[in-house]
Design a protein around this motif. Structure first.
Motif, PDB file in Angstrom:
ATOM      1  N   PHE A 135     -26.528 -56.151 -36.067  1.00 16.32           N
ATOM      2  CA  PHE A 135     -26.172 -57.550 -36.609  1.00 16.32           C
ATOM      3  C   PHE A 135     -25.309 -58.308 -35.463  1.00 16.32           C
ATOM      4  N   LYS A 136     -24.675 -57.501 -34.693  1.00 19.69           N
ATOM      5  CA  LYS A 136     -23.851 -58.079 -33.504  1.00 19.69           C
ATOM      6  C   LYS A 136     -24.794 -58.781 -32.414  1.00 19.69           C
ATOM      7  N   LEU A 137     -25.917 -57.780 -32.314  1.00 22.71           N
ATOM      8  CA  LEU A 137     -26.978 -58.414 -31.485  1.00 22.71           C
ATOM      9  C   LEU A 137     -27.583 -59.608 -32.036  1.00 22.71           C
ATOM     10  N   LEU A 138     -27.827 -59.679 -33.193  1.00 21.11           N
ATOM     11  CA  LEU A 138     -28.481 -60.805 -33.915  1.00 21.11           C
ATOM     12  C   LEU A 138     -27.720 -62.062 -33.648  1.00 21.11           C
ATOM     13  N   GLU A 139     -26.426 -61.821 -33.986  1.00 25.50           N
ATOM     14  CA  GLU A 139     -25.367 -62.823 -33.971  1.00 25.50           C
ATOM     15  C   GLU A 139     -25.373 -63.624 -32.789  1.00 25.50           C
ATOM     16  N   GLU A 140     -25.499 -62.893 -31.548  1.00 27.00           N
ATOM     17  CA  GLU A 140     -25.725 -63.405 -30.221  1.00 27.00           C
ATOM     18  C   GLU A 140     -26.854 -63.996 -30.035  1.00 27.00           C
ATOM     19  N   GLY A 141     -27.950 -63.448 -30.733  1.00 28.77           N
ATOM     20  CA  GLY A 141     -29.329 -63.958 -30.479  1.00 28.77           C
ATOM     21  C   GLY A 141     -29.332 -65.564 -31.198  1.00 28.77           C
ATOM     22  N   ILE A 142     -28.543 -65.645 -32.343  1.00 33.80           N
ATOM     23  CA  ILE A 142     -28.554 -67.051 -33.087  1.00 33.80           C
ATOM     24  C   ILE A 142     -28.046 -67.892 -32.202  1.00 33.80           C
ATOM     25  N   LYS A 143     -27.032 -67.541 -31.366  1.00 36.70           N
ATOM     26  CA  LYS A 143     -26.225 -68.525 -30.547  1.00 36.70           C
ATOM     27  C   LYS A 143     -27.215 -69.042 -29.377  1.00 36.70           C
ATOM     28  N   SER A 144     -28.283 -68.377 -29.006  1.00 36.75           N
ATOM     29  CA  SER A 144     -29.185 -68.698 -28.039  1.00 36.75           C
ATOM     30  C   SER A 144     -30.136 -69.735 -28.637  1.00 36.75           C
ATOM     31  N   ILE A 145     -30.511 -69.296 -30.095  1.00 37.78           N
ATOM     32  CA  ILE A 145     -31.537 -70.163 -30.730  1.00 37.78           C
ATOM     33  C   ILE A 145     -30.918 -71.571 -31.329  1.00 37.78           C
ATOM     34  N   PHE A 146     -29.657 -71.324 -31.972  1.00 34.42           N
ATOM     35  CA  PHE A 146     -29.018 -72.607 -32.296  1.00 34.42           C
ATOM     36  C   PHE A 146     -27.758 -72.629 -31.481  1.00 34.42           C
ATOM     37  N   PRO A 147     -27.699 -73.347 -30.381  1.00 32.85           N
ATOM     38  CA  PRO A 147     -26.594 -73.439 -29.357  1.00 32.85           C
ATOM     39  C   PRO A 147     -25.514 -74.367 -29.771  1.00 32.85           C
ATOM     40  N   GLU A 148     -25.878 -75.320 -30.880  1.00 31.27           N
ATOM     41  CA  GLU A 148     -24.998 -76.145 -31.443  1.00 31.27           C
ATOM     42  C   GLU A 148     -24.579 -75.562 -32.812  1.00 31.27           C
ATOM     43  N   GLY A 149     -24.680 -74.470 -33.151  1.00 33.09           N
ATOM     44  CA  GLY A 149     -24.561 -74.097 -34.454  1.00 33.09           C
ATOM     45  C   GLY A 149     -25.677 -74.299 -35.337  1.00 33.09           C
ATOM     46  N   TRP A 195     -26.206 -68.731 -41.772  1.00 29.48           N
ATOM     47  CA  TRP A 195     -27.658 -69.190 -41.908  1.00 29.48           C
ATOM     48  C   TRP A 195     -27.965 -68.706 -43.276  1.00 29.48           C
ATOM     49  N   LEU A 196     -27.609 -67.299 -43.750  1.00 30.56           N
ATOM     50  CA  LEU A 196     -28.214 -67.061 -45.012  1.00 30.56           C
ATOM     51  C   LEU A 196     -27.642 -67.865 -46.298  1.00 30.56           C
ATOM     52  N   LYS A 197     -26.428 -68.211 -46.052  1.00 31.31           N
ATOM     53  CA  LYS A 197     -25.778 -68.993 -47.286  1.00 31.31           C
ATOM     54  C   LYS A 197     -26.572 -70.398 -47.270  1.00 31.31           C
TER      55      LYS A 197
END
Length: 232
Positions: A135-149, A195-197
């Motif tokens: 999940f830590k890796l996924l969290e970092e991955g989300i930052k690259s997919i959604f750089p603005e949140g 994201w899930l929320k």
């Protein structure tokens, strides 16, 4: 829907793999017939349509079967380009990133979470640590997919990655209840949580998830059965 454009989905109510196909069809607005399979007594049609893996889901379009959930999602997106939102971005690089993280969610995060549910003691502690790392890796991955949140999410812009994470962890509260642990931590992984929320606030998607109590009973049974097997 005209007979020459008939869509049938063979699935199982608790399978995240068949659930993501259901979600994709709903998001796209594609009418379909649903066939609930008994996985202990698979129908001759399922075995005919998926003779290799003999598993759900199988999408049958105009009599032609397509197996494997991620393959089916891409087929849906390519076949019904002018219906509903695109599930994959047009940009080749962004599309490759969506595919990568969808596979990561399926093969890494989900399988690690299943290990937690099926284990106890030292084995479970090891599995919990693995889930946390994934999940830590996924969290970092989300930052690259959604750089603005995480952007505002509505049914008209739900994509393949949204569908995959929702199919796996949309029922995370049930999964957490079974083992008495927290998988989706708003403090440790705030982007995953938000994201899930946001996805679960869409009524059409939330309503498509398995019933809480029914899924809870199934996961408790799976856990107890696995623990009994290792105790023998």
């Amino acid at each position: 829907m005209a007979e020459e454009n008939k869509v049938t989905l063979h699935g199982f109510w608790a399978s995240p793999y068949s659930k993501r196909v259901e979600l994709a069809l709903k998001v796209k607005g594609i009418p379909y017939e649903y066939v609930e399979e008994d996985l202990k007594n698979k129908s001759p049609l399922l075995l005919h349509y998926n003779p290799v893996h003999k598993k759900v889901p199988v999408l049958v379009h105009n009599g032609k079967p397509i197996a494997e959930s991620l393959v089916i999602l891409e087929y849906i997106d390519e076949t019904w380009k002018n219906i509903g939102p695109p599930l994959l971005p047009q940009d080749p690089y962004k599309r490759s990133q969506v595919r990568f993280w969808a596979t990561f969610l399926q093969q890494q995060c989900f399988e690690a979470m299943i290990l937690v549910i099926k284990s106890d003691g030292e084995a479970q502690e090891k599995a919990i640590k693995e889930v946390s790392e994934k999940f830590k890796l996924l969290e970092e991955g989300i930052k690259s997919i959604f750089p603005e949140g995480i952007p505002p999410i509505h049914q008209e812009n739900v994509g393949l990655l949204d569908i995959v994470i929702l199919s796996i962890f949309g029922s995370y509260k049930v999964q957490e209840q079974v083992v008495g642990l927290t998988f989706i931590d708003p403090e440790k992984t705030p982007l995953v949580f938000s994201w899930l929320k946001a996805l679960l606030e869409l009524p059409a998607l939330k309503e498509a998830l398995p019933p809480h109590e029914k899924l809870l009973g199934l996961l408790k049974y799976i856990r107890q059965n696995a623990l009994n097997s290792t105790a023998v």
